[in-house]
Design a protein around this motif. Structure first.
Motif, PDB file in Angstrom:
ATOM      1  N   ALA A 172       0.824  -1.216   0.000  1.00  0.00           N
ATOM      2  CA  ALA A 172       0.000   0.000   0.000  1.00  0.00           C
ATOM      3  C   ALA A 172       0.853   1.259   0.000  1.00  0.00           C
ATOM      4  CB  ALA A 172      -0.919  -0.007   1.221  1.00  0.00           C
ATOM      5  N   LEU A 173       0.373   2.284  -0.694  1.00  0.00           N
ATOM      6  CA  LEU A 173       1.035   3.588  -0.725  1.00  0.00           C
ATOM      7  C   LEU A 173       0.116   4.598  -0.053  1.00  0.00           C
ATOM      8  CD1 LEU A 173       2.555   3.618  -4.325  1.00  0.00           C
ATOM      9  CD2 LEU A 173       3.563   2.778  -2.191  1.00  0.00           C
ATOM     10  N   MET A 174       0.617   5.196   1.029  1.00  0.00           N
ATOM     11  CA  MET A 174      -0.179   6.090   1.852  1.00  0.00           C
ATOM     12  C   MET A 174       0.496   7.460   1.914  1.00  0.00           C
ATOM     13  SD  MET A 174      -1.036   3.282   4.831  1.00  0.00           S
ATOM     14  CE  MET A 174      -2.562   4.002   5.445  1.00  0.00           C
ATOM     15  N   ALA A 175      -0.206   8.430   2.497  1.00  0.00           N
ATOM     16  CA  ALA A 175       0.292   9.817   2.502  1.00  0.00           C
ATOM     17  C   ALA A 175       0.685  10.259   3.901  1.00  0.00           C
ATOM     18  CB  ALA A 175      -0.773  10.757   1.939  1.00  0.00           C
ATOM     19  N   ASN A 176       1.764  11.043   3.968  1.00  0.00           N
ATOM     20  CA  ASN A 176       2.136  11.747   5.193  1.00  0.00           C
ATOM     21  C   ASN A 176       1.491  13.132   5.153  1.00  0.00           C
ATOM     22  OD1 ASN A 176       3.835   9.603   5.762  1.00  0.00           O
ATOM     23  ND2 ASN A 176       5.693  10.655   5.118  1.00  0.00           N
ATOM     24  N   LEU A 177       0.802  13.518   6.207  1.00  0.00           N
ATOM     25  CA  LEU A 177       0.148  14.825   6.252  1.00  0.00           C
ATOM     26  C   LEU A 177       0.535  15.580   7.520  1.00  0.00           C
ATOM     27  CD1 LEU A 177      -3.577  14.108   5.206  1.00  0.00           C
ATOM     28  CD2 LEU A 177      -1.579  14.417   3.746  1.00  0.00           C
ATOM     29  N   GLU A 178       0.504  16.916   7.392  1.00  0.00           N
ATOM     30  CA  GLU A 178       0.673  17.775   8.562  1.00  0.00           C
ATOM     31  C   GLU A 178      -0.623  18.505   8.903  1.00  0.00           C
ATOM     32  OE1 GLU A 178       4.416  19.878   9.466  1.00  0.00           O
ATOM     33  OE2 GLU A 178       4.917  19.466   7.372  1.00  0.00           O
ATOM     34  N   VAL A 226       3.912  -3.980   8.848  1.00  0.00           N
ATOM     35  CA  VAL A 226       5.089  -3.126   8.999  1.00  0.00           C
ATOM     36  C   VAL A 226       5.096  -2.128   7.845  1.00  0.00           C
ATOM     37  CG1 VAL A 226       7.601  -3.006   9.125  1.00  0.00           C
ATOM     38  CG2 VAL A 226       6.392  -4.967  10.114  1.00  0.00           C
ATOM     39  N   ALA A 227       5.190  -0.837   8.172  1.00  0.00           N
ATOM     40  CA  ALA A 227       5.230   0.219   7.161  1.00  0.00           C
ATOM     41  C   ALA A 227       6.522   1.010   7.294  1.00  0.00           C
ATOM     42  CB  ALA A 227       4.032   1.155   7.326  1.00  0.00           C
ATOM     43  N   VAL A 228       6.847   1.760   6.257  1.00  0.00           N
ATOM     44  CA  VAL A 228       7.974   2.699   6.274  1.00  0.00           C
ATOM     45  C   VAL A 228       7.401   4.079   5.999  1.00  0.00           C
ATOM     46  CG1 VAL A 228      10.106   3.419   5.135  1.00  0.00           C
ATOM     47  CG2 VAL A 228       9.664   0.996   5.526  1.00  0.00           C
ATOM     48  N   CYS A 229       7.738   5.065   6.847  1.00  0.00           N
ATOM     49  CA  CYS A 229       7.118   6.377   6.666  1.00  0.00           C
ATOM     50  C   CYS A 229       8.128   7.519   6.577  1.00  0.00           C
ATOM     51  CB  CYS A 229       6.136   6.669   7.810  1.00  0.00           C
ATOM     52  SG  CYS A 229       6.909   6.797   9.428  1.00  0.00           S
ATOM     53  N   GLY A 230       9.408   7.222   6.395  1.00  0.00           N
ATOM     54  CA  GLY A 230      10.407   8.284   6.274  1.00  0.00           C
ATOM     55  C   GLY A 230      10.688   8.646   4.826  1.00  0.00           C
ATOM     56  N   GLU A 231      11.745   9.440   4.633  1.00  0.00           N
ATOM     57  CA  GLU A 231      12.114   9.907   3.289  1.00  0.00           C
ATOM     58  C   GLU A 231      12.373   8.738   2.336  1.00  0.00           C
ATOM     59  OE1 GLU A 231      12.665  13.115   2.067  1.00  0.00           O
ATOM     60  OE2 GLU A 231      11.890  14.047   3.889  1.00  0.00           O
ATOM     61  N   LEU A 232      12.905   7.656   2.858  1.00  0.00           N
ATOM     62  CA  LEU A 232      13.256   6.530   1.990  1.00  0.00           C
ATOM     63  C   LEU A 232      12.020   5.926   1.319  1.00  0.00           C
ATOM     64  CD1 LEU A 232      16.015   4.605   3.987  1.00  0.00           C
ATOM     65  CD2 LEU A 232      16.240   6.542   2.427  1.00  0.00           C
ATOM     66  N   ALA A 233      10.856   6.102   1.926  1.00  0.00           N
ATOM     67  CA  ALA A 233       9.628   5.554   1.330  1.00  0.00           C
ATOM     68  C   ALA A 233       9.372   6.143  -0.047  1.00  0.00           C
ATOM     69  CB  ALA A 233       8.443   5.819   2.255  1.00  0.00           C
ATOM     70  N   ALA A 234       9.806   7.388  -0.269  1.00  0.00           N
ATOM     71  CA  ALA A 234       9.574   8.063  -1.550  1.00  0.00           C
ATOM     72  C   ALA A 234      10.756   7.942  -2.497  1.00  0.00           C
ATOM     73  CB  ALA A 234       9.264   9.542  -1.293  1.00  0.00           C
ATOM     74  N   LEU A 291       4.080   1.861   2.337  1.00  0.00           N
ATOM     75  CA  LEU A 291       5.005   2.992   2.329  1.00  0.00           C
ATOM     76  C   LEU A 291       4.176   4.256   2.466  1.00  0.00           C
ATOM     77  CD1 LEU A 291       7.288   2.038  -0.734  1.00  0.00           C
ATOM     78  CD2 LEU A 291       7.614   1.433   1.670  1.00  0.00           C
ATOM     79  N   SER A 292       4.643   5.174   3.299  1.00  0.00           N
ATOM     80  CA  SER A 292       3.910   6.432   3.486  1.00  0.00           C
ATOM     81  C   SER A 292       4.838   7.592   3.178  1.00  0.00           C
ATOM     82  CB  SER A 292       3.385   6.534   4.923  1.00  0.00           C
ATOM     83  OG  SER A 292       2.455   7.583   5.047  1.00  0.00           O
ATOM     84  N   MET A 293       4.353   8.534   2.371  1.00  0.00           N
ATOM     85  CA  MET A 293       5.199   9.597   1.828  1.00  0.00           C
ATOM     86  C   MET A 293       4.359  10.829   1.535  1.00  0.00           C
ATOM     87  SD  MET A 293       5.487   7.696  -1.875  1.00  0.00           S
ATOM     88  CE  MET A 293       5.526   6.109  -1.030  1.00  0.00           C
TER      89      MET A 293
END
Length: 565
Positions: A278-284, A506-514, A530-532
């Motif tokens: 899955a590809l997910m989004a990081n939001l502020e 298990v997900a990855v949500c840092g810069e490396l995900a993108a 992956l979240s980006m």
């Protein structure tokens, strides 16, 4: 410089996109003001002028809030609320009144002096985010000044055949939203940095924008041809015909690429042989959810909750936070939302003081009291946020992410509080609680942490800097160590293995995900998501669709393939 020559410049921060258009200058910043002394018998009139301008500014903010609410645009409302509180702050308005009364000077002069005094305090703060909050003082003061001088805050856009690029000394977040609605093709501001509220809002609504364009207002004139390149963070005034032709080709190519990528917005995130990741989004902030939806994000993999706290005059209570989280849940139409608990430390000194009640005393905020370490010492803050998240979770798929975890006890403590809050309110107790794996100690005990966690999210940004002893904000140090250092790959593999053993995602949500150079590695390690940033999702989805699942190539070690499809 000859006013007819081509002139190219870099900006401090950018959103995305390219605009080739004409300049329209908006000069609504620090224009010259009258400075004069007022006779004693005329000071009451000067005070009336100032108070009337403050009241007109208050009404203006109220009107803008109502407009945004009708449009369903909520995040700039948080910033407007900050502006409303600054407007009522005695440090701004009462001290300005004192200057008029004590020194007998006119309202404009007194207001400018008080703005400068407050901004000098902000300028002395080390944290760049908080230092840039002096922009809020400038924007509120400028609004009052405009009413004192009878000027419009935002003039009408000039009718141009070409797209209009508005340039100014600064744009407030509400300016960005308003001008976007009124048809501006792009914005360039002389002031601002990477953390400026205006650039955050521009990214969220997909408006090409540059900030920190030093020398802009002296360089451009109304009607000048201009190229706003928010892909490379540059602007070119009076471009040559040759450069215009090159950029026209470049912009067309980007449009074609974007159209090609948009095909992937409705496609599942799978490899060529059908393996799902899955590809997910990081939001502020909630406003970014529209972009996440547009590109087909499969949920919000990381919602940074600090934005709401940093922009609040006082710590928001549970109902206030819950309303904010509900808007996010509704904005993504029921897709899963992972909300990270407050990750505040000494890098945000004013917020740290608001929570802890004292100044941060450590030498290195990255290694100090932050994340769950801080929340553990101030459990009322933790309980309030957990209550808000659990309240909102009754309306959607919500997960709680615990930052800076280093011990099993920290996860057990959060889980116990979640269970206790749910029992107290009679809420369903099925909200997953996961650990953010960003500390090497957490990697080393990943097997134990997995037994008390519902999911893992690997924060590669901090994991990199803590593992390699390289400050990610120090360009010289960070450049010494590659992201694909064998230790990093082994740490991610070890974490993924613990997740598989305990059957938790298990997900990855840092810069490396993108980073598309890592996509195949993550796929072969059986990373579930992956979240980006939303604007990376389509490119990574397209790249993923070309890959094949080869678990035997992961980390250089052979292992059994996963059956996940």
């Amino acid at each position: 410089m000859n006013r007819h020559e081509e002139s190219a410049h870099q900006a401090a921060a950018k959103s995305l996109g390219i605009v080739i258009g004409r300049v329209q200058k908006l000069v609504h910043g620090r224009l010259p003001i009258p400075e004069r002394h007022v006779a004693a018998d005329q000071r009451s009139q000067e005070l009336d002028r100032f108070r009337k301008a403050v009241e007109e500014t208050r009404q203006e903010l109220e009107h803008e809030c109502k407009q945004l609410e009708r449009l369903g645009i909520h995040d700039p409302m948080l910033i407007l609320e900050v502006h409303r509180m600054l407007l009522a702050d005695p440090e701004l308005n009462e001290k300005t009144v004192e200057l008029i009364e004590r020194e007998g000077i006119n309202a404009e002069w007194a207001l400018r002096r008080r703005m400068d005094e407050i901004q000098a305090v902000f300028a002395s703060i080390e944290d760049p985010y908080l230092r840039e909050r002096s922009e809020d003082i400038e924007q509120v003061g400028s609004r009052i000044m405009q009413h004192l001088q009878g000027r419009r805050a935002l003039p009408e856009l000039q009718p141009n055949r070409e797209p209009t690029v508005l340039v100014s000394d600064d744009f407030s977040p509400i300016d960005v939203v308003s001008l976007w609605r009124f048809g501006a093709a792009g914005l360039i501001a002389e002031q601002g940095g990477a953390n400026a509220h205006s650039i955050i809002v521009a990214r969220g609504i997909g408006l090409p924008m540059l900030v920190g364009a030093h020398g802009l207002m002296d360089e451009v004139q109304d009607g000048d041809d201009i190229i706003l390149d928010a892909e490379l963070g540059r602007w070119v005034c009076r471009p040559s015909k040759a450069l215009l032709a090159q950029y026209a080709v470049f912009k067309h190519a980007l449009d074609v690429v974007h159209e090609d990528l948009m095909v992937y917005a409705s496609r599942p995130s799978r490899s060529a042989d059908g393996h799902a990741m899955a590809l997910m989004a990081n939001l502020e902030f909630v406003e970014e959810a529209a972009m996440a939806q547009k590109v087909g994000a499969e949920g919000i993999g990381l919602f940074r909750s600090e934005f709401m706290f940093v922009n609040a005059r006082q710590l928001p209570d549970a109902p206030t936070q819950a309303r904010y989280y509900r808007r996010l849940i509704h904005a993504v139409d029921g897709k899963p939302v992972i909300i990270r608990l407050l990750d505040i430390g000494g890098d945000k000194p004013l917020l740290f003081r608001a929570i802890a009640g004292h100044e941060y005393a450590g030498a290195n905020p990255a290694l100090g009291l932050r994340g769950i370490r801080l929340l553990k010492q101030w459990p009322d803050i933790l309980d309030t946020q957990l209550t808000a998240i659990l309240m909102a979770a009754q309306e959607g798929q919500v997960k709680v992410l615990v930052p800076m975890v280093a011990t099993v006890e920290e996860m057990e403590m959060v889980r116990e509080r979640v269970e206790r809050i749910c029992r107290r309110h009679g809420w369903r107790y099925d909200v997953p609680v996961g650990a953010m794996i960003e500390v090497p100690a957490a990697v080393m005990i990943a097997d134990e942490l997995a037994s008390v966690s519902d999911f893992f999210s690997i924060g590669t940004n901090d994991l990199l800097q803590y593992t390699l002893a390289a400050d990610r904000n120090d360009e010289e140090a960070a450049a010494l160590y590659p992201a694909r250092h064998p230790a990093i790959i082994k740490m991610i593999e070890h974490t993924a293995k613990a997740g598989r053993k305990h059957d938790i995602p298990v997900a990855v949500c840092g810069e490396l995900a993108a980073d598309d150079e890592w996509t195949e590695t993550f796929l072969n390690l059986d990373i579930d998501a992956l979240s980006m940033s939303a604007h990376h999702i389509l490119g990574i989805r397209k790249h993923l669709a070309r890959l094949n699942y080869r678990p035997e190539h992961a980390g250089g070690q052979n292992r059994e393939p996963s059956s996940r499809k």
